[in-house]
Design a protein around this motif. Structure first.
Motif, PDB file in Angstrom:
ATOM      1  N   ASN A   6      -3.374   6.947  -0.550  1.00  0.00           N
ATOM      2  CA  ASN A   6      -2.184   7.279   0.217  1.00  0.00           C
ATOM      3  C   ASN A   6      -2.544   8.256   1.331  1.00  0.00           C
ATOM      4  O   ASN A   6      -3.196   9.275   1.085  1.00  0.00           O
ATOM      5  CB  ASN A   6      -1.110   7.889  -0.689  1.00  0.00           C
ATOM      6  CG  ASN A   6      -0.559   6.861  -1.666  1.00  0.00           C
ATOM      7  OD1 ASN A   6      -0.387   5.693  -1.326  1.00  0.00           O
ATOM      8  ND2 ASN A   6      -0.285   7.286  -2.893  1.00  0.00           N
ATOM      9  N   THR A   8      -1.303  10.600   4.595  1.00  0.00           N
ATOM     10  CA  THR A   8      -0.171  11.289   5.208  1.00  0.00           C
ATOM     11  C   THR A   8      -0.591  11.915   6.530  1.00  0.00           C
ATOM     12  O   THR A   8      -1.559  12.683   6.586  1.00  0.00           O
ATOM     13  CB  THR A   8       0.375  12.401   4.286  1.00  0.00           C
ATOM     14  OG1 THR A   8       0.889  11.801   3.097  1.00  0.00           O
ATOM     15  CG2 THR A   8       1.496  13.169   4.969  1.00  0.00           C
ATOM     16  N   PRO A  30      -1.659  -1.410   3.686  1.00  0.00           N
ATOM     17  CA  PRO A  30      -0.222  -1.620   3.474  1.00  0.00           C
ATOM     18  C   PRO A  30       0.594  -0.448   4.014  1.00  0.00           C
ATOM     19  O   PRO A  30       0.233   0.709   3.788  1.00  0.00           O
ATOM     20  CB  PRO A  30      -0.096  -1.718   1.945  1.00  0.00           C
ATOM     21  CG  PRO A  30      -1.463  -2.090   1.466  1.00  0.00           C
ATOM     22  CD  PRO A  30      -2.416  -1.436   2.415  1.00  0.00           C
ATOM     23  N   PRO A  31       1.676  -0.727   4.722  1.00  0.00           N
ATOM     24  CA  PRO A  31       2.493   0.356   5.288  1.00  0.00           C
ATOM     25  C   PRO A  31       2.985   1.357   4.249  1.00  0.00           C
ATOM     26  O   PRO A  31       3.134   2.543   4.549  1.00  0.00           O
ATOM     27  CB  PRO A  31       3.668  -0.396   5.921  1.00  0.00           C
ATOM     28  CG  PRO A  31       3.140  -1.748   6.213  1.00  0.00           C
ATOM     29  CD  PRO A  31       2.164  -2.050   5.117  1.00  0.00           C
ATOM     30  N   GLU A  32       3.190   0.884   3.015  1.00  0.00           N
ATOM     31  CA  GLU A  32       3.707   1.795   1.984  1.00  0.00           C
ATOM     32  C   GLU A  32       2.684   2.865   1.587  1.00  0.00           C
ATOM     33  O   GLU A  32       3.038   3.833   0.899  1.00  0.00           O
ATOM     34  CB  GLU A  32       4.152   1.022   0.744  1.00  0.00           C
ATOM     35  CG  GLU A  32       3.104   0.158   0.087  1.00  0.00           C
ATOM     36  CD  GLU A  32       3.134  -1.290   0.601  1.00  0.00           C
ATOM     37  OE1 GLU A  32       2.666  -2.174  -0.146  1.00  0.00           O
ATOM     38  OE2 GLU A  32       3.626  -1.519   1.727  1.00  0.00           O
ATOM     39  N   GLN A  33       1.427   2.717   1.994  1.00  0.00           N
ATOM     40  CA  GLN A  33       0.418   3.741   1.709  1.00  0.00           C
ATOM     41  C   GLN A  33       0.382   4.824   2.788  1.00  0.00           C
ATOM     42  O   GLN A  33      -0.373   5.788   2.667  1.00  0.00           O
ATOM     43  CB  GLN A  33      -0.978   3.102   1.613  1.00  0.00           C
ATOM     44  CG  GLN A  33      -1.203   2.283   0.358  1.00  0.00           C
ATOM     45  CD  GLN A  33      -2.599   1.684   0.296  1.00  0.00           C
ATOM     46  OE1 GLN A  33      -2.776   0.575  -0.179  1.00  0.00           O
ATOM     47  NE2 GLN A  33      -3.590   2.415   0.794  1.00  0.00           N
ATOM     48  N   THR A  35       2.325   7.610   5.329  1.00  0.00           N
ATOM     49  CA  THR A  35       3.481   8.460   5.603  1.00  0.00           C
ATOM     50  C   THR A  35       3.205   9.250   6.875  1.00  0.00           C
ATOM     51  O   THR A  35       2.079   9.719   7.093  1.00  0.00           O
ATOM     52  CB  THR A  35       3.731   9.455   4.448  1.00  0.00           C
ATOM     53  OG1 THR A  35       3.993   8.723   3.249  1.00  0.00           O
ATOM     54  CG2 THR A  35       4.913  10.368   4.752  1.00  0.00           C
ATOM     55  N   ASN A  49       9.228   4.486  11.709  1.00  0.00           N
ATOM     56  CA  ASN A  49       9.658   3.754  10.519  1.00  0.00           C
ATOM     57  C   ASN A  49      10.063   2.327  10.872  1.00  0.00           C
ATOM     58  O   ASN A  49       9.677   1.361  10.204  1.00  0.00           O
ATOM     59  CB  ASN A  49      10.806   4.491   9.846  1.00  0.00           C
ATOM     60  CG  ASN A  49      11.423   3.703   8.699  1.00  0.00           C
ATOM     61  OD1 ASN A  49      12.454   3.059   8.875  1.00  0.00           O
ATOM     62  ND2 ASN A  49      10.794   3.741   7.536  1.00  0.00           N
ATOM     63  N   ASN A  53       7.239   0.158   9.565  1.00  0.00           N
ATOM     64  CA  ASN A  53       7.726   0.089   8.190  1.00  0.00           C
ATOM     65  C   ASN A  53       7.002   1.073   7.272  1.00  0.00           C
ATOM     66  O   ASN A  53       6.845   0.820   6.075  1.00  0.00           O
ATOM     67  CB  ASN A  53       7.596  -1.339   7.641  1.00  0.00           C
ATOM     68  CG  ASN A  53       8.517  -1.580   6.458  1.00  0.00           C
ATOM     69  OD1 ASN A  53       9.602  -1.004   6.361  1.00  0.00           O
ATOM     70  ND2 ASN A  53       8.092  -2.432   5.532  1.00  0.00           N
ATOM     71  N   ILE A  54       6.543   2.179   7.840  1.00  0.00           N
ATOM     72  CA  ILE A  54       5.909   3.222   7.028  1.00  0.00           C
ATOM     73  C   ILE A  54       6.977   4.209   6.558  1.00  0.00           C
ATOM     74  O   ILE A  54       8.108   4.194   7.035  1.00  0.00           O
ATOM     75  CB  ILE A  54       4.829   3.977   7.831  1.00  0.00           C
ATOM     76  CG1 ILE A  54       5.467   4.697   9.039  1.00  0.00           C
ATOM     77  CG2 ILE A  54       3.722   3.036   8.261  1.00  0.00           C
ATOM     78  CD1 ILE A  54       4.532   5.635   9.761  1.00  0.00           C
ATOM     79  N   GLN A  55       6.593   5.068   5.624  1.00  0.00           N
ATOM     80  CA  GLN A  55       7.483   6.143   5.213  1.00  0.00           C
ATOM     81  C   GLN A  55       7.430   7.266   6.251  1.00  0.00           C
ATOM     82  O   GLN A  55       6.346   7.622   6.723  1.00  0.00           O
ATOM     83  CB  GLN A  55       7.048   6.710   3.863  1.00  0.00           C
ATOM     84  CG  GLN A  55       7.062   5.711   2.728  1.00  0.00           C
ATOM     85  CD  GLN A  55       6.619   6.373   1.435  1.00  0.00           C
ATOM     86  OE1 GLN A  55       7.372   7.093   0.792  1.00  0.00           O
ATOM     87  NE2 GLN A  55       5.367   6.129   1.066  1.00  0.00           N
ATOM     88  N   ASN A  66       1.480  13.010  -4.113  1.00  0.00           N
ATOM     89  CA  ASN A  66       1.303  11.565  -3.916  1.00  0.00           C
ATOM     90  C   ASN A  66       0.430  11.252  -2.713  1.00  0.00           C
ATOM     91  O   ASN A  66       0.434  10.130  -2.211  1.00  0.00           O
ATOM     92  CB  ASN A  66       2.675  10.896  -3.737  1.00  0.00           C
ATOM     93  CG  ASN A  66       3.545  11.055  -4.975  1.00  0.00           C
ATOM     94  OD1 ASN A  66       3.049  10.973  -6.097  1.00  0.00           O
ATOM     95  ND2 ASN A  66       4.836  11.302  -4.779  1.00  0.00           N
TER      96      ASN A  66
END
Length: 279
Positions: A6, A8, A30-33, A35, A49, A53-55, A66
């Motif tokens: 992950n 950030t 993956p965008p979910e990894q 932030t 975002n 599509n990221i956090q 995280n």
């Protein structure tokens, strides 16, 4: 190694976006990894975002439990404040990559007061299309696995060179700031082409392809740029006339001074914000 890591970003400006775009679109992260966080610009967070599509979240909302890799991408003048805020939440497993121009690993280590791996990373905005040239240099506590991780992440957005931290200022002057020099050149070529009757879009395509082709020749040929220049310059020909005008108007000196000034500014930033002796 990047799989399931992950990442950030602290800072959500143009450099952070360029790296985010390269990681997702070129490296398949993956965008979910990913932030991205900043302190107060909610509009910018919403933009990133929606686009990737990221956090995204405010800095105060980040759960660093995280996070595996922290990328510092704020303005140098914000460095001390951000590092002071990070210090109490950092853990032994965190790896910190810094894209802060002019800010040394030593300065970051001194403020954090922790034996964490700090790696300076200097990409450029061509990261957005996976064509950056990125310089990386390791801090005091960096292990081989940490450096491998930084290389893998950097290769996801282009090519990588491991350099000493003493070389980072001139690297910044060439590669970090370099795209702007070439955009400036293309801008002027485009304008003069339009003045002489070419459509602007056509002029832009011609100039950009010419620059791309010349760059590719340098990268694929065993000849030096000077040798390639001589090979395409016939005595009393059109190229010779153009090069003569460049020399008469200080074209080469202008480029040299651009690199030197940018490198000097990188050194100045370190003195301004770190208040420690130069490397």
């Amino acid at each position: 190694m990047l799989k399931n890591r992950n990442i950030t970003f602290i800072g959500a400006g143009s450099m952070a976006e360029a790296m985010i775009s390269g990681l997702i679109n070129k490296a398949g992260i993956p965008p979910e990894q990913i932030t991205a966080a900043n302190h107060s610009n909610e509009r910018r967070r919403l933009e990133l975002n929606e686009k990737y599509n990221i956090q995204t979240m405010a800095f105060s909302e980040i759960s660093f439990n995280n996070t595996d890799v922290i990328i510092l991408a704020v303005k140098p003048k914000q460095a001390e404040t951000v590092l002071q805020q990070l210090r109490p939440v950092l853990q032994d497993y965190h790896v910190i990559l810094s894209v802060l121009a002019g800010i040394s690993t030593r300065y970051i280590e001194e403020i954090l007061e922790k034996a964490l791996p700090i790696i300076r990373v200097m990409p450029n905005t061509s990261s957005m299309i996976g064509e950056s040239i990125t310089g990386i240099s390791a801090g005091k506590y960096v292990k081989n696995d940490d450096l491998d991780l930084a290389q893998e992440l950097s290769k996801a957005i282009g090519k990588v060179k491991i350099i000493s931290e003493k070389q980072m200022d001139v690297f910044t002057g060439i590669a970090g700031s370099g795209p702007a020099y070439f955009y400036y050149l293309l801008e002027h070529i485009e304008d003069i082409a339009v003045e002489n009757g070419l459509d602007r879009e056509l002029a832009r395509d011609i100039a950009a392809q010419t620059l791309y082709g010349a760059s590719k020749m340098v990268m694929e040929s065993e000849d030096s740029p000077a040798e390639l220049r001589k090979k395409v310059t016939s005595p009393n020909g059109t190229t010779a006339a153009g090069l003569e005008a460049l020399a008469e108007n200080g074209g080469g000196i202008a480029i040299e001074r651009a690199v030197v000034n940018a490198a000097k500014r990188s050194k100045t930033l370190r003195k301004e914000f770190e208040k420690v002796p130069a490397l």
